[in-house]
Each structure stands twice: as C-alpha cells, then as structure tokens.
Scaffold this motif. Structure first.
Motif, PDB file in Angstrom:
ATOM      1  N   UNK A   1     101.381  56.016  53.190  1.00  0.00           N
ATOM      2  CA  UNK A   1     101.316  57.437  53.510  1.00  0.00           C
ATOM      3  C   UNK A   1      99.847  57.827  53.640  1.00  0.00           C
ATOM      4  N   UNK A   2      99.464  58.321  54.816  1.00  0.00           N
ATOM      5  CA  UNK A   2      98.087  58.750  55.056  1.00  0.00           C
ATOM      6  C   UNK A   2      98.130  60.184  55.560  1.00  0.00           C
ATOM      7  N   UNK A   3      97.442  61.064  54.857  1.00  0.00           N
ATOM      8  CA  UNK A   3      97.373  62.468  55.255  1.00  0.00           C
ATOM      9  C   UNK A   3      95.908  62.832  55.481  1.00  0.00           C
ATOM     10  N   UNK A   4      95.626  63.365  56.666  1.00  0.00           N
ATOM     11  CA  UNK A   4      94.280  63.808  57.003  1.00  0.00           C
ATOM     12  C   UNK A   4      94.349  65.302  57.265  1.00  0.00           C
ATOM     13  N   UNK A   5      93.411  66.035  56.666  1.00  0.00           N
ATOM     14  CA  UNK A   5      93.367  67.475  56.831  1.00  0.00           C
ATOM     15  C   UNK A   5      91.940  67.879  57.199  1.00  0.00           C
ATOM     16  N   UNK A   6      91.788  68.572  58.321  1.00  0.00           N
ATOM     17  CA  UNK A   6      90.487  69.093  58.751  1.00  0.00           C
ATOM     18  C   UNK A   6      90.606  70.597  58.896  1.00  0.00           C
ATOM     19  N   UNK A   7      89.635  71.308  58.330  1.00  0.00           N
ATOM     20  CA  UNK A   7      89.541  72.739  58.569  1.00  0.00           C
ATOM     21  C   UNK A   7      88.066  73.119  58.625  1.00  0.00           C
ATOM     22  N   UNK A   8      87.755  74.408  58.616  1.00  0.00           N
ATOM     23  CA  UNK A   8      86.364  74.849  58.781  1.00  0.00           C
ATOM     24  C   UNK A   8      85.452  74.410  57.640  1.00  0.00           C
ATOM     25  N   UNK A   9      85.989  74.312  56.447  1.00  0.00           N
ATOM     26  CA  UNK A   9      85.154  74.017  55.276  1.00  0.00           C
ATOM     27  C   UNK A   9      85.151  72.544  54.869  1.00  0.00           C
ATOM     28  N   UNK A  10      86.243  71.825  55.114  1.00  0.00           N
ATOM     29  CA  UNK A  10      86.355  70.478  54.566  1.00  0.00           C
ATOM     30  C   UNK A  10      87.130  69.537  55.471  1.00  0.00           C
ATOM     31  N   UNK A  11      87.001  68.249  55.133  1.00  0.00           N
ATOM     32  CA  UNK A  11      87.675  67.160  55.844  1.00  0.00           C
ATOM     33  C   UNK A  11      88.205  66.261  54.739  1.00  0.00           C
ATOM     34  N   UNK A  12      89.530  66.078  54.667  1.00  0.00           N
ATOM     35  CA  UNK A  12      90.145  65.344  53.561  1.00  0.00           C
ATOM     36  C   UNK A  12      91.020  64.207  54.065  1.00  0.00           C
ATOM     37  N   UNK A  13      91.090  63.169  53.255  1.00  0.00           N
ATOM     38  CA  UNK A  13      92.030  62.073  53.479  1.00  0.00           C
ATOM     39  C   UNK A  13      92.682  61.756  52.148  1.00  0.00           C
ATOM     40  N   UNK A  14      94.001  61.630  52.163  1.00  0.00           N
ATOM     41  CA  UNK A  14      94.746  61.182  50.989  1.00  0.00           C
ATOM     42  C   UNK A  14      95.642  60.055  51.459  1.00  0.00           C
ATOM     43  N   UNK A  15      95.499  58.889  50.848  1.00  0.00           N
ATOM     44  CA  UNK A  15      96.279  57.724  51.267  1.00  0.00           C
ATOM     45  C   UNK A  15      96.925  57.063  50.060  1.00  0.00           C
ATOM     46  N   UNK A  16      98.185  56.732  50.218  1.00  0.00           N
ATOM     47  CA  UNK A  16      98.917  55.911  49.260  1.00  0.00           C
ATOM     48  C   UNK A  16      99.446  54.730  50.043  1.00  0.00           C
ATOM     49  N   UNK A  17      99.300  53.539  49.490  1.00  0.00           N
ATOM     50  CA  UNK A  17      99.611  52.328  50.236  1.00  0.00           C
ATOM     51  C   UNK A  17     100.113  51.255  49.284  1.00  0.00           C
ATOM     52  N   UNK A  18     100.807  50.235  49.823  1.00  0.00           N
ATOM     53  CA  UNK A  18     101.325  49.164  48.965  1.00  0.00           C
ATOM     54  C   UNK A  18     100.206  48.270  48.432  1.00  0.00           C
ATOM     55  N   UNK A  19     100.506  47.615  47.354  1.00  0.00           N
ATOM     56  CA  UNK A  19      99.540  46.730  46.688  1.00  0.00           C
ATOM     57  C   UNK A  19      98.997  45.650  47.624  1.00  0.00           C
TER      58      UNK A  19
END
Length: 118
Positions: A23-41
């Motif tokens: 699961x990879x979630x990328x979020x971009x807005x005016x103030x920040x740029x985020x990535x949250x990733x969960x992945x198998x071992x």
C-alpha cells in the motif's frame, strides 16, 4: 465434497485477508508532500538497497535510528521527516523548508520508492 469446498473457501479468505500486499499513499498539497508505504517483508531488502544508493553522500543517515522518526537534512539541501520500520515507511517534506533542488530530489526519491515497492 462440501467439506473440501468449505476448506478451500476458508483458505482463500485467509489468504485474501493476509496483509502481504503493498500500500503506497502519496499526498501533495500547498504545504507538504507525503508518502506512506506499507509493504511485505520480502521487499525490505530491495528498499534498503534503494535507500543506501539514494543516500550515498549522506551515508551516516542510515546508521541512525529511523524507527522513531527523524528530520533529515541532506547535503543537497533537502529537508524532510523520515520514519522507517520493518514493512513501513513514512516520509514528509514541508515545502517551506525546501528549495527547488530539495523538492526535485524528494519527488524523484518518492518515485523511486514507488518503483522499488511495486
């Protein structure tokens, strides 16, 4: 026969509910740029190699304890928050703390992580 079908159905349900997906979630807005990733071992080694190659100039970074999260300042001027635990990676860059070079590095870094984990 019904018992065999029930056992197969239960096995399929258990495998479908198992959290071995990525699961990879990328979020971009005016103030920040985020990535949250969960992945198998199984993908941990590939991600670790990618991080080592990405931070060649800043190799001391990977020797730090990133499980609790740290603000990372790279030689190229990029500043971002990073937390890396087994099977989970979180990145956050505040645009106000970065210049164009730092933003470009972070964008390419995120794209590389997505390629490695997919």
């Amino acid at each position: 026969m019904k018992k065999i079908i029930m056992l197969i159905t239960m096995a399929i349900i258990v495998m479908a509910c198992n959290k071995n997906g990525t699961s990879i979630k990328v979020n971009k807005n005016k103030e920040r740029f985020e990535l949250m990733a969960e992945y198998p071992h199984e993908k941990e080694r590939r991600l670790s190699l990618f991080l080592q190659n990405s931070f060649k100039q800043d190799s001391r970074l990977l020797r730090q304890d990133l499980a609790i999260g740290k603000e990372v300042k790279l030689a190229n001027g990029a500043v971002f928050y990073m937390r890396h635990n087994p099977r989970k990676l979180e990145l956050e860059m505040l645009k106000a703390k970065n210049n164009a070079v730092g933003y470009q590095f972070f964008d390419e870094f995120v794209q590389g992580i997505k390629r490695v984990l997919n």
